[in-house]
Write an enzyme that holds these catalytic residues in place. Structure first.
Site, PDB file in Angstrom:
ATOM      1  N   ARG A  35     -27.452  -2.815 -77.585  1.00  0.00           N
ATOM      2  CA  ARG A  35     -28.578  -3.028 -78.501  1.00  0.00           C
ATOM      3  C   ARG A  35     -28.447  -4.341 -79.270  1.00  0.00           C
ATOM      4  O   ARG A  35     -29.248  -4.624 -80.153  1.00  0.00           O
ATOM      5  CB  ARG A  35     -28.663  -1.857 -79.493  1.00  0.00           C
ATOM      6  CG  ARG A  35     -29.164  -0.594 -78.832  1.00  0.00           C
ATOM      7  CD  ARG A  35     -29.327   0.530 -79.821  1.00  0.00           C
ATOM      8  NE  ARG A  35     -29.859   1.702 -79.163  1.00  0.00           N
ATOM      9  CZ  ARG A  35     -29.694   2.950 -79.601  1.00  0.00           C
ATOM     10  NH1 ARG A  35     -29.033   3.165 -80.712  1.00  0.00           N
ATOM     11  NH2 ARG A  35     -30.203   3.958 -78.948  1.00  0.00           N
ATOM     12  N   GLU A  47     -28.623   0.983 -68.838  1.00  0.00           N
ATOM     13  CA  GLU A  47     -29.374   2.169 -68.410  1.00  0.00           C
ATOM     14  C   GLU A  47     -28.806   2.743 -67.114  1.00  0.00           C
ATOM     15  O   GLU A  47     -28.766   3.953 -66.931  1.00  0.00           O
ATOM     16  CB  GLU A  47     -30.871   1.850 -68.240  1.00  0.00           C
ATOM     17  CG  GLU A  47     -31.603   1.608 -69.554  1.00  0.00           C
ATOM     18  CD  GLU A  47     -31.586   2.828 -70.484  1.00  0.00           C
ATOM     19  OE1 GLU A  47     -31.361   3.958 -70.019  1.00  0.00           O
ATOM     20  OE2 GLU A  47     -31.789   2.644 -71.698  1.00  0.00           O
ATOM     21  N   THR A  53     -23.747   9.706 -67.381  1.00  0.00           N
ATOM     22  CA  THR A  53     -22.478   9.393 -68.042  1.00  0.00           C
ATOM     23  C   THR A  53     -22.689   9.295 -69.554  1.00  0.00           C
ATOM     24  O   THR A  53     -23.709   8.787 -70.009  1.00  0.00           O
ATOM     25  CB  THR A  53     -21.917   8.056 -67.500  1.00  0.00           C
ATOM     26  OG1 THR A  53     -21.984   8.093 -66.078  1.00  0.00           O
ATOM     27  CG2 THR A  53     -20.482   7.841 -67.921  1.00  0.00           C
ATOM     28  N   LEU A  90     -16.302   5.337 -63.475  1.00  0.00           N
ATOM     29  CA  LEU A  90     -17.619   5.763 -63.950  1.00  0.00           C
ATOM     30  C   LEU A  90     -18.265   6.751 -62.989  1.00  0.00           C
ATOM     31  O   LEU A  90     -19.188   7.471 -63.353  1.00  0.00           O
ATOM     32  CB  LEU A  90     -18.556   4.558 -64.101  1.00  0.00           C
ATOM     33  CG  LEU A  90     -18.575   3.825 -65.428  1.00  0.00           C
ATOM     34  CD1 LEU A  90     -19.550   2.663 -65.366  1.00  0.00           C
ATOM     35  CD2 LEU A  90     -18.982   4.757 -66.565  1.00  0.00           C
ATOM     36  N   TYR A  92     -20.311   8.005 -59.364  1.00  0.00           N
ATOM     37  CA  TYR A  92     -21.629   7.687 -58.790  1.00  0.00           C
ATOM     38  C   TYR A  92     -21.724   6.201 -58.413  1.00  0.00           C
ATOM     39  O   TYR A  92     -22.522   5.446 -58.957  1.00  0.00           O
ATOM     40  CB  TYR A  92     -22.752   8.045 -59.758  1.00  0.00           C
ATOM     41  CG  TYR A  92     -22.777   9.501 -60.145  1.00  0.00           C
ATOM     42  CD1 TYR A  92     -23.404  10.443 -59.331  1.00  0.00           C
ATOM     43  CD2 TYR A  92     -22.155   9.947 -61.300  1.00  0.00           C
ATOM     44  CE1 TYR A  92     -23.412  11.790 -59.677  1.00  0.00           C
ATOM     45  CE2 TYR A  92     -22.159  11.293 -61.652  1.00  0.00           C
ATOM     46  CZ  TYR A  92     -22.789  12.199 -60.837  1.00  0.00           C
ATOM     47  OH  TYR A  92     -22.801  13.514 -61.178  1.00  0.00           O
ATOM     48  N   TYR A 130     -37.670   6.081 -64.561  1.00  0.00           N
ATOM     49  CA  TYR A 130     -37.050   6.082 -65.897  1.00  0.00           C
ATOM     50  C   TYR A 130     -36.484   4.700 -66.239  1.00  0.00           C
ATOM     51  O   TYR A 130     -36.772   4.138 -67.294  1.00  0.00           O
ATOM     52  CB  TYR A 130     -35.931   7.147 -65.993  1.00  0.00           C
ATOM     53  CG  TYR A 130     -35.131   6.935 -67.250  1.00  0.00           C
ATOM     54  CD1 TYR A 130     -35.631   7.349 -68.472  1.00  0.00           C
ATOM     55  CD2 TYR A 130     -33.919   6.247 -67.225  1.00  0.00           C
ATOM     56  CE1 TYR A 130     -34.936   7.104 -69.648  1.00  0.00           C
ATOM     57  CE2 TYR A 130     -33.215   5.993 -68.388  1.00  0.00           C
ATOM     58  CZ  TYR A 130     -33.727   6.423 -69.592  1.00  0.00           C
ATOM     59  OH  TYR A 130     -33.047   6.159 -70.749  1.00  0.00           O
ATOM     60  N   ASP A 148     -36.512  10.855 -69.158  1.00  0.00           N
ATOM     61  CA  ASP A 148     -35.337  11.489 -68.554  1.00  0.00           C
ATOM     62  C   ASP A 148     -35.193  12.893 -69.144  1.00  0.00           C
ATOM     63  O   ASP A 148     -36.070  13.354 -69.880  1.00  0.00           O
ATOM     64  CB  ASP A 148     -34.079  10.635 -68.759  1.00  0.00           C
ATOM     65  CG  ASP A 148     -33.669  10.561 -70.218  1.00  0.00           C
ATOM     66  OD1 ASP A 148     -34.412  11.079 -71.084  1.00  0.00           O
ATOM     67  OD2 ASP A 148     -32.592  10.007 -70.500  1.00  0.00           O
ATOM     68  N   CYS A 209     -32.524  20.721 -86.636  1.00  0.00           N
ATOM     69  CA  CYS A 209     -33.924  20.636 -87.076  1.00  0.00           C
ATOM     70  C   CYS A 209     -34.052  20.255 -88.546  1.00  0.00           C
ATOM     71  O   CYS A 209     -35.005  19.583 -88.941  1.00  0.00           O
ATOM     72  CB  CYS A 209     -34.630  21.962 -86.814  1.00  0.00           C
ATOM     73  SG  CYS A 209     -34.630  22.411 -85.077  1.00  0.00           S
TER      74      CYS A 209
HETATM   75 FE1  SF4 Z   1     -35.906  19.062 -81.959  1.00  0.00          FE
HETATM   76 FE2  SF4 Z   1     -35.765  20.631 -84.084  1.00  0.00          FE
HETATM   77 FE3  SF4 Z   1     -36.643  18.152 -84.320  1.00  0.00          FE
HETATM   78 FE4  SF4 Z   1     -38.099  19.969 -83.115  1.00  0.00          FE
HETATM   79  S1  SF4 Z   1     -37.507  19.960 -85.248  1.00  0.00           S
HETATM   80  S2  SF4 Z   1     -37.737  17.886 -82.400  1.00  0.00           S
HETATM   81  S3  SF4 Z   1     -36.547  21.175 -82.087  1.00  0.00           S
HETATM   82  S4  SF4 Z   1     -34.576  18.778 -83.727  1.00  0.00           S
END
Ligand code: SF4
Length: 363
Positions: A35, A47, A53, A90, A92, A130, A148, A209
């Site tokens: 990056r 990529e 991997t 690596l 493949y 991809y 992907d 989440c």
């Molecule tokens: Fe994933 Fe949870 Fe974010 Fe929804 S809220 S995109 S399930 S991490």
């Protein structure tokens, strides 16, 4: 179920989603060597290495590879054997061969510049949808999808898609969806944001989440179905293949190695003599007969050194390794006798690298 993109995106606030995803990516992205800039060649190498991997494994390989081959021309001109050596470990290996062959194509037919048109880039060997999408969006800012498994997992959850992501037709649904919701101002951060989210927040098991920047857009979170998505049918278990390997030495103590064919599994890499065992007969006898049939000389198979397994995506090798001796055998371009200290100069597949280590340990 039949999915209709317009229906899925009904009431989805794509502008807000883009903003939340991109802002988060800009603030929280991991510092990774590829990056550092947007050089399409570096993006391409990264990529390809990242397919199958893990990031942590790729980092040292990437740094070493771009130091050795900093440009398209440097990689195009390098001997294939040396490139495989830089790729050793690596796995493949067809990725490395295809990358070099595609890079040669770019050097010869595109003036050394990675094409920025979807149609042209898709023609390069080893560049699937991809990789093409990743290079075009990250390096050139073209709003192309890069789908992907990671991205499908994130979007299955965000958009509540209950389709089997192992099916090729499902990828098409996601490509179509991304074409609708991708940021045209910053497709690079949008695609990388989805990838990054899948890597560090929306992980396969126990997604975080509560830390998620797009939680307010996520249908799975609202329904509590984040652990059930994505739907992914199981692959068949790899086929077991028993292999006997002979680490053979000549009168001078040098090791017999041979080059695998230029096509097929682990093409062009070096290995110790080995064969796939059949049901009947002792392994040692099968090895002796094989060496005699294949090379017209008599090998003497002695102690068993080790047994271990190595898994590919479709097969699983069960290896039994023996040491032994062989006399009067001639070298050819693909059959060599080398000193222990020279083994390191050859590119071996991972399973045979383990045997090299065993051999060295045994001193
Ligand atoms: Fe994933 Fe949870 Fe974010 Fe929804 S809220 S995109 S399930 S991490």
């Amino acid at each position: 179920m039949n999915y209709n993109v317009t229906d899925i995106l009904q009431s989805f606030e794509e502008d807000e989603f883009q903003k939340d995803l991109i802002n988060w990516f800009k603030d929280e992205q991991r510092i990774l060597p590829w990056r550092e800039n947007k050089d399409p060649y570096r993006v391409w190498v990264s990529e390809i290495m990242l397919q199958q991997t893990r990031v942590d494994t790729v980092i040292p390989y990437f740094n070493n590879f771009v130091e050795k081959y900093p440009t398209i021309d440097a990689l195009a001109d390098a001997p294939q054997e040396e490139v495989l050596k830089a790729w050793e470990g690596l796995g493949y290996y067809s990725r490395a061969r295809n990358l070099q062959s595609a890079v040669k194509d770019v050097a010869e037919n595109y003036g050394g510049v990675v094409p920025d048109q979807p149609r042209e880039i898709a023609k390069l060997k080893g560049v699937g949808p991809y990789t093409a999408g990743a290079i075009l969006s990250i390096a050139y800012g073209v709003p192309e999808p890069a789908v992907d498994g990671n991205v499908m997992r994130v979007l299955s959850r965000v958009l509540g898609i209950w389709e089997d992501i192992a099916k090729p037709s499902t990828r098409k649904i996601f490509e179509e969806l991304i074409r609708e919701i991708i940021s045209t101002n910053d497709p690079s951060s949008f695609n990388q944001g989805l990838m990054e989210l899948g890597a560090i927040i929306c992980t396969p098991k126990s997604p975080s989440c509560l830390l998620c920047p797009v939680q307010s857009h996520c249908r799975a979170f609202q329904e509590g179905s984040q652990e059930e998505l994505p739907i992914k049918s199981k692959k068949k278990a790899p086929r077991p293949v028993p292999i006997a390997v002979a680490v053979l030495q000549d009168e001078q103590g040098r090791y017999l190695i041979r080059k695998r064919p230029e096509e097929g599994l682990l093409a062009g890499l070096w290995e110790f003599v080995n064969l796939e065992l059949t049901d009947g007969g002792l392994k040692e006898h099968q090895l002796t007969e094989y060496v005699s049939r294949e090379y017209g000389v008599k090998a003497s198979i002695k102690d068993e050194i080790s047994t271990f397994t190595h898994v590919f995506s479709h097969i699983k090798w069960y290896l039994t390794v023996y040491k032994g001796t062989v006399d009067g055998m001639k070298e050819t371009e693909t059959v060599r006798f080398v000193k222990e200290s020279e083994l390191e100069q050859f590119a071996f597949p991972v399973a045979h690298q383990k045997i090299v280590k065993e051999v060295k340990k045994g001193d």
